[in-house]
Scaffold this active site. Structure first.
Site, PDB file in Angstrom:
ATOM      1  N   HIS A   1      71.016  69.832   1.069  1.00  0.00           N
ATOM      2  CA  HIS A   1      71.261  70.904   0.098  1.00  0.00           C
ATOM      3  C   HIS A   1      72.676  71.454   0.270  1.00  0.00           C
ATOM      4  O   HIS A   1      73.397  71.682  -0.711  1.00  0.00           O
ATOM      5  CB  HIS A   1      70.259  72.041   0.307  1.00  0.00           C
ATOM      6  CG  HIS A   1      68.936  71.808  -0.328  1.00  0.00           C
ATOM      7  ND1 HIS A   1      68.766  71.578  -1.673  1.00  0.00           N
ATOM      8  CD2 HIS A   1      67.688  71.783   0.205  1.00  0.00           C
ATOM      9  CE1 HIS A   1      67.480  71.413  -1.945  1.00  0.00           C
ATOM     10  NE2 HIS A   1      66.805  71.537  -0.820  1.00  0.00           N
TER      11      HIS A   1
ATOM     12  N   HIS B   1      66.885  67.656   5.344  1.00  0.00           N
ATOM     13  CA  HIS B   1      66.732  68.013   3.924  1.00  0.00           C
ATOM     14  C   HIS B   1      67.577  69.236   3.584  1.00  0.00           C
ATOM     15  O   HIS B   1      68.257  69.269   2.542  1.00  0.00           O
ATOM     16  CB  HIS B   1      65.265  68.291   3.633  1.00  0.00           C
ATOM     17  CG  HIS B   1      64.988  68.703   2.217  1.00  0.00           C
ATOM     18  ND1 HIS B   1      64.904  67.801   1.191  1.00  0.00           N
ATOM     19  CD2 HIS B   1      64.789  69.925   1.669  1.00  0.00           C
ATOM     20  CE1 HIS B   1      64.659  68.444   0.062  1.00  0.00           C
ATOM     21  NE2 HIS B   1      64.590  69.738   0.324  1.00  0.00           N
ATOM     22  N   GLU B   2      67.553  70.252   4.457  1.00  0.00           N
ATOM     23  CA  GLU B   2      68.339  71.469   4.197  1.00  0.00           C
ATOM     24  C   GLU B   2      69.840  71.189   4.296  1.00  0.00           C
ATOM     25  O   GLU B   2      70.628  71.749   3.535  1.00  0.00           O
ATOM     26  CB  GLU B   2      67.930  72.576   5.172  1.00  0.00           C
ATOM     27  CG  GLU B   2      66.470  72.989   5.093  1.00  0.00           C
ATOM     28  CD  GLU B   2      66.046  73.389   3.698  1.00  0.00           C
ATOM     29  OE1 GLU B   2      66.895  73.922   2.942  1.00  0.00           O
ATOM     30  OE2 GLU B   2      64.876  73.154   3.338  1.00  0.00           O
TER      31      GLU B   2
END
Length: 207
Positions: A135, A131-132
């Site tokens: 980003h 998920h990071e």
């Protein structure tokens, strides 16, 4: 692409709002000064925000030897996404959390807390890291940094208007109150646009 255009339009609207508040404070000269201040703040944030955030959090950089399993996991996910390996940092706190920072994929970092490593399974940690990385891959970190900076500039000028008033009676307490209301609303609108853009992009992401 459509999501990125919306984010750009909202960022342009934030810039226009900063200039409008500057005009309320000092006419055309105030608008120009406000634009220069916002540009300077964004320039500083572009180059230094990641270092400042990590330093404030007491983050410790992990080498491939110190965080062997986490490093290998992150490297595998980054390779799968065809993006550079970000720097890894550990935050000495028991609250499970993680965040990404950095102006671009080539100068990015992912920080995780000790609590996240202690309380989550390997599969869950992998999901958090993915998920990071998403980003970073879609440059949300840069957009969020600039958004926070612009919102801070709006709030700062709101305080100036509240206590000093504007040129020729413009602004004053009413202008300050409006600015302080608009600052968080503007930041929230950009964050919503980022989330929508990220949602559609992640469905196509290679991570």
């Amino acid at each position: 692409m459509a999501g990125n255009v919306k984010v750009f339009m909202l960022m342009a609207a934030l810039t226009a709002l900063v200039m409008a508040l500057g005009w309320m404070l000092g006419g055309s000269g105030g608008a120009l000064i406000a634009l220069l201040i916002a540009g300077g703040m964004n320039f500083f944030s572009y180059w230094n925000s990641d270092k400042m955030v990590l330093r404030q959090q007491g983050a410790i950089e992990l080498s491939p030897r110190q965080g062997a399993e986490l490093y290998a996991m992150t490297k595998r996910l980054a390779d799968r996404a065809q993006m550079p390996m970000p720097k890894l940092y550990l935050l000495p706190t028991e609250q499970p959390n993680a965040f990404a920072t950095g102006r671009n994929p080539e100068n990015a970092a992912v920080a995780v807390t000790q609590g996240l490593l202690n309380h989550l399974s390997a599969d869950e940690i992998e999901g958090v890291i993915a998920h990071e990385l998403a980003h970073i891959h879609h440059r949300d970190t840069l957009t969020m940094t600039i958004t926070a900076t612009m919102a801070g500039a709006i709030a700062m000028m709101g305080n100036m208007m509240l206590f000093a008033g504007g040129r020729d009676g413009r602004g004053g307490a009413l202008g300050g109150i409006i600015a302080m209301i608009l600052a968080p609303m503007a930041a929230m609108m950009v964050q919503m646009a980022i989330s929508r853009a990220r949602g559609s992009a992640q469905r196509r992401a290679p991570i």
